[in-house]
Scaffold this motif. Structure first.
Motif, PDB file in Angstrom:
ATOM      1  N   GLY A  43       0.809  -1.219   0.000  1.00 47.64           N
ATOM      2  CA  GLY A  43       0.000   0.000   0.000  1.00 47.64           C
ATOM      3  C   GLY A  43       0.841   1.267   0.000  1.00 47.64           C
ATOM      4  N   ARG A  47       4.395   2.692  -2.033  1.00 47.30           N
ATOM      5  CA  ARG A  47       4.231   3.823  -2.974  1.00 47.30           C
ATOM      6  C   ARG A  47       5.127   4.987  -2.566  1.00 47.30           C
ATOM      7  NH1 ARG A  47      -0.924   5.974  -1.341  1.00 47.30           N
ATOM      8  NH2 ARG A  47       0.420   7.175   0.040  1.00 47.30           N
ATOM      9  N   ASP A  48       5.086   5.344  -1.296  1.00 48.77           N
ATOM     10  CA  ASP A  48       5.837   6.510  -0.839  1.00 48.77           C
ATOM     11  C   ASP A  48       7.345   6.247  -0.830  1.00 48.77           C
ATOM     12  OD1 ASP A  48       3.445   7.802  -0.614  1.00 48.77           O
ATOM     13  OD2 ASP A  48       3.234   7.483   1.533  1.00 48.77           O
ATOM     14  N   LEU A  56       2.717   8.003   5.619  1.00 52.14           N
ATOM     15  CA  LEU A  56       1.888   8.229   6.801  1.00 52.14           C
ATOM     16  C   LEU A  56       1.765   6.977   7.660  1.00 52.14           C
ATOM     17  CD1 LEU A  56      -0.985  10.326   5.179  1.00 52.14           C
ATOM     18  CD2 LEU A  56       1.027  11.150   6.405  1.00 52.14           C
ATOM     19  N   ASP A  59       2.040  -0.573   6.578  1.00 53.16           N
ATOM     20  CA  ASP A  59       1.156  -1.745   6.654  1.00 53.16           C
ATOM     21  C   ASP A  59       1.908  -2.965   6.153  1.00 53.16           C
ATOM     22  OD1 ASP A  59      -1.281  -0.428   7.467  1.00 53.16           O
ATOM     23  OD2 ASP A  59      -1.318   0.468   5.480  1.00 53.16           O
ATOM     24  N   TYR A 110     -18.677  -6.692  -2.700  1.00 58.52           N
ATOM     25  CA  TYR A 110     -19.590  -5.584  -2.400  1.00 58.52           C
ATOM     26  C   TYR A 110     -21.019  -6.012  -2.710  1.00 58.52           C
ATOM     27  CZ  TYR A 110     -15.645  -2.466  -1.787  1.00 58.52           C
ATOM     28  OH  TYR A 110     -14.511  -1.872  -1.313  1.00 58.52           O
ATOM     29  N   ARG A 132      -8.304  -6.475  -4.519  1.00 59.65           N
ATOM     30  CA  ARG A 132      -9.431  -5.808  -3.851  1.00 59.65           C
ATOM     31  C   ARG A 132      -9.142  -4.319  -3.650  1.00 59.65           C
ATOM     32  NH1 ARG A 132      -8.117  -4.310   1.427  1.00 59.65           N
ATOM     33  NH2 ARG A 132      -6.378  -5.492   2.300  1.00 59.65           N
ATOM     34  N   ASP A 134      -7.790  -0.179  -4.214  1.00 59.48           N
ATOM     35  CA  ASP A 134      -8.395   0.916  -4.978  1.00 59.48           C
ATOM     36  C   ASP A 134      -7.651   1.278  -6.262  1.00 59.48           C
ATOM     37  OD1 ASP A 134      -6.303   1.867  -3.427  1.00 59.48           O
ATOM     38  OD2 ASP A 134      -7.418   3.512  -2.506  1.00 59.48           O
ATOM     39  N   ASN A 138      -1.462   1.976  -5.288  1.00 54.56           N
ATOM     40  CA  ASN A 138      -1.624   1.542  -3.895  1.00 54.56           C
ATOM     41  C   ASN A 138      -1.594   0.021  -3.785  1.00 54.56           C
ATOM     42  OD1 ASN A 138      -1.879   4.084  -2.928  1.00 54.56           O
ATOM     43  ND2 ASN A 138      -4.106   4.081  -2.796  1.00 54.56           N
ATOM     44  N   THR A 180     -16.600   6.023  -2.837  1.00 54.14           N
ATOM     45  CA  THR A 180     -15.654   6.855  -2.061  1.00 54.14           C
ATOM     46  C   THR A 180     -14.278   6.847  -2.731  1.00 54.14           C
ATOM     47  OG1 THR A 180     -14.911   5.068  -0.610  1.00 54.14           O
ATOM     48  CG2 THR A 180     -16.791   6.352   0.148  1.00 54.14           C
ATOM     49  N   TYR A 188      -5.300  11.478  -3.782  1.00 55.13           N
ATOM     50  CA  TYR A 188      -3.964  11.085  -4.244  1.00 55.13           C
ATOM     51  C   TYR A 188      -3.501  11.968  -5.397  1.00 55.13           C
ATOM     52  CZ  TYR A 188      -4.514   7.040  -1.261  1.00 55.13           C
ATOM     53  OH  TYR A 188      -4.700   6.236  -0.171  1.00 55.13           O
ATOM     54  N   ARG A 191      -2.479  15.213  -3.753  1.00 55.19           N
ATOM     55  CA  ARG A 191      -1.335  15.075  -2.847  1.00 55.19           C
ATOM     56  C   ARG A 191      -0.044  14.746  -3.613  1.00 55.19           C
ATOM     57  NH1 ARG A 191      -0.813  10.006   1.008  1.00 55.19           N
ATOM     58  NH2 ARG A 191      -2.759  10.675   1.952  1.00 55.19           N
ATOM     59  N   ARG A 219     -18.498   7.066   5.274  1.00 47.52           N
ATOM     60  CA  ARG A 219     -17.211   6.865   4.598  1.00 47.52           C
ATOM     61  C   ARG A 219     -16.925   8.039   3.670  1.00 47.52           C
ATOM     62  NH1 ARG A 219     -17.057   1.840   1.454  1.00 47.52           N
ATOM     63  NH2 ARG A 219     -14.827   1.723   1.807  1.00 47.52           N
ATOM     64  N   LYS A 226     -10.199  13.565   5.000  1.00 55.14           N
ATOM     65  CA  LYS A 226      -8.783  13.310   4.723  1.00 55.14           C
ATOM     66  C   LYS A 226      -8.300  14.123   3.518  1.00 55.14           C
ATOM     67  CE  LYS A 226      -8.836   8.497   5.451  1.00 55.14           C
ATOM     68  NZ  LYS A 226      -8.260   7.245   5.010  1.00 55.14           N
TER      69      LYS A 226
HETATM   70  P1  ATP Z   1      -2.291   6.797   2.473  1.00 56.48           P
HETATM   71  O1  ATP Z   1      -2.943   8.112   2.272  1.00 56.48           O
HETATM   72  O2  ATP Z   1      -0.889   6.879   2.956  1.00 56.48           O
HETATM   73  O3  ATP Z   1      -2.445   5.859   1.298  1.00 56.48           O
HETATM   74  P2  ATP Z   1      -4.626   6.107   3.651  1.00 56.48           P
HETATM   75  O4  ATP Z   1      -4.949   6.317   5.091  1.00 56.48           O
HETATM   76  O5  ATP Z   1      -5.354   6.904   2.652  1.00 56.48           O
HETATM   77  O6  ATP Z   1      -3.079   6.196   3.605  1.00 56.48           O
HETATM   78  P3  ATP Z   1      -5.648   3.695   4.055  1.00 56.48           P
HETATM   79  O7  ATP Z   1      -7.029   4.239   4.085  1.00 56.48           O
HETATM   80  O8  ATP Z   1      -4.908   3.393   5.318  1.00 56.48           O
HETATM   81  O9  ATP Z   1      -4.812   4.657   3.229  1.00 56.48           O
HETATM   82  O10 ATP Z   1      -5.631   2.432   3.150  1.00 56.48           O
HETATM   83  C1  ATP Z   1      -4.522   1.572   3.089  1.00 56.48           C
HETATM   84  C2  ATP Z   1      -4.629   0.760   1.811  1.00 56.48           C
HETATM   85  O11 ATP Z   1      -5.879   0.067   1.776  1.00 56.48           O
HETATM   86  C3  ATP Z   1      -4.606   1.619   0.550  1.00 56.48           C
HETATM   87  O12 ATP Z   1      -3.291   1.821   0.127  1.00 56.48           O
HETATM   88  C4  ATP Z   1      -5.423   0.807  -0.400  1.00 56.48           C
HETATM   89  O13 ATP Z   1      -4.634  -0.168  -1.033  1.00 56.48           O
HETATM   90  C5  ATP Z   1      -6.428   0.097   0.482  1.00 56.48           C
HETATM   91  N1  ATP Z   1      -7.718   0.815   0.519  1.00 56.48           N
HETATM   92  C6  ATP Z   1      -8.097   1.784   1.363  1.00 56.48           C
HETATM   93  N2  ATP Z   1      -9.333   2.209   1.103  1.00 56.48           N
HETATM   94  C7  ATP Z   1      -9.762   1.482   0.050  1.00 56.48           C
HETATM   95  C8  ATP Z   1     -10.988   1.444  -0.693  1.00 56.48           C
HETATM   96  N3  ATP Z   1     -11.982   2.271  -0.421  1.00 56.48           N
HETATM   97  N4  ATP Z   1     -11.069   0.546  -1.686  1.00 56.48           N
HETATM   98  C9  ATP Z   1     -10.056  -0.299  -1.945  1.00 56.48           C
HETATM   99  N5  ATP Z   1      -8.895  -0.297  -1.311  1.00 56.48           N
HETATM  100  C10 ATP Z   1      -8.735   0.576  -0.315  1.00 56.48           C
END
Ligand code: ATP
Length: 406
Positions: A43, A47-48, A56, A59, A110, A132, A134, A138, A180, A188, A191, A219, A226
């Protein structure tokens, strides 16, 4: 089976992570090798690392059972388990003072579009876990296993998308499953300074043409929070230009004229996201706030702005009275929506003005408490708005004069 690209990124890993983190990764890797678990950094952290920017959170995905692996770490004295979510197969542990999330690989479905997914298969293959997610950027995994340490595992082309600065969903139904993700894509993109890949942008447009409003609004709220709490100049512009606002309202939203960035830089609100949301919320019914499950304070910020939006102020006294108990976010919503002059006038000249004289002072002077006290305070306040240098002794004189000449 999706084609997979593998390259070794030990040099990036070695350069990016602190000695403390590297020691932790190496230790958990050795334990995993003994217990035959497969571990991957996954995740945002990967990426970072590739982008060379501060991450941040870290994982780690365990291909199999993360909770079982965390228990082994704890038994061997390497980690302390902080909390466990059995339903999701996730566990937070503390290792050498650092908090790290371990998640079991899982797939999701879903059954109700736009709502929380159901976990389908805890302990599935890494590939299924990746699918699964996003966006491709990521979905990168970095092996923490002894036999291929720091190999980048890329099932979906995330490495190329990172190089090309593209945000790309993993399949065409992604936004329908979880709208969402549209806000996450905006987060992203702003940012990281990336663009939505062509097909992703097209599918976003298509979704926004006919939004399914049966979705988990909490959500939506969390993603808005965020996205708009990060310092970004053009996220809100894109939120409007691309029609992303349609996720929260059926009404058209226009771009505000005021320079929001300048206002934020000058007045430094604690919750910028509430200002942005308020720009939409003040034109909505009150159930807008309830639908998004705003807290009482968050709701109050928007409703107070709504109440003051059409109000005219005869003089500085009225302005002060209307603004003095408002949160900065409420005032900034008003500023952006046409009251910038009044808000700046209040914040720059009056917001620090407070009366020092109290009811107790008046009782000590021999006055009996009455409604006249409040009028007396207002009398002093009017004077103070014209001369902020008035000290407590003068305040007392003024109010005494007022009360004795009633
Ligand atoms: P960052 O901004 O550093 O990516 P974040 O808090 O936005 O952190 P998290 O919400 O912690 O990211 O999510 C961690 C990982 O879980 C993401 O990198 C992504 O792969 C997955 N993820 C988070 N939300 C979703 C979503 N709505 N659908 C699918 N995958 C998701």
């Amino acid at each position: 089976m999706v084609a997979m690209n593998i390259i070794n990124l030990y040099e990036n890993f070695n350069y990016y992570f602190s000695a403390e983190y590297k020691a932790i990764f190496e230790r958990v890797s050795k334990v995993a090798s003994k217990s035959k678990h497969k571990l991957y950094l996954i995740g945002g952290g990967v990426r970072d690392m590739l982008l060379g920017i501060k991450s941040l959170d870290i994982d780690i995905t365990v291909e199999g059972d993360a909770i079982e692996f965390a228990r082994i770490l704890e038994r061997e004295g390497y980690a302390k388990i902080l909390n466990v979510h059995k339903d999701f197969g996730t566990v937070k542990v503390e290792i050498d003072g650092e908090k790290i999330d371990f998640a079991s690989t899982r797939s999701e479905i879903y059954p109700k579009k736009g709502h929380l997914p159901h976990v389908k298969n805890i302990g599935c293959s890494l590939e299924e876990d990746v699918l699964r997610r996003d966006f491709t950027v990521n979905s990168l995994a970095l092996s923490l296993n002894q036999d291929n340490f720091a190999d980048l595992i890329d099932y979906v082309g995330g490495f190329d998308d990172l190089k090309d600065k593209k945000i790309r969903i993993l399949h065409d139904k992604s936004f329908i499953d979880d709208p969402t993700r549209i806000i996450r894509a905006l987060k992203y993109a702003t940012r990281l300074g990336f663009e939505l890949e062509e097909n992703t942008l097209m599918l976003q447009k298509e979704y926004l043409r006919s939004v399914n409003y049966d979705m988990c609004n909490k959500r939506v709220k969390n993603e808005i929070k965020k996205t708009f709490d990060e310092p970004s100049s053009n996220a809100f512009e894109k939120f409007i230009d691309q029609g992303i606002y349609k996720l929260v309202t059926l009404k058209e939203v226009k771009k505000p004229h005021a320079n929001i960035e300048n206002l934020f830089a000058k007045y430094n609100p604690k919750h910028p996201w509430l200002v942005y949301l308020g720009l939409i919320g003040v034109f909505e019914n009150d159930d807008f706030c309830d639908k998004l499950e705003l807290t009482k304070i968050e709701k109050g910020i928007i409703l107070c702005a709504k109440g003051l939006l059409e109000k005219e102020f005869k003089d500085d006294f009225e302005l002060y009275k209307a603004f003095c108990n408002q949160k900065i976010e409420t005032l900034l919503i008003l500023a952006v929506l046409g009251k910038e002059k009044q808000v700046s006038h209040y914040l720059d000249n009056f917001s620090k003005i407070k009366l020092h004289v109290t009811g107790d002072d008046l009782v000590k002077l021999g006055f009996s408490p009455s409604k006249a006290f409040a009028d007396g305070f207002d009398y002093v306040l009017r004077e103070k708005l014209q001369n902020s240098q008035i000290k407590k002794a003068q305040e007392l004189k003024l109010i005494k004069y007022y009360l004795t000449n009633l």
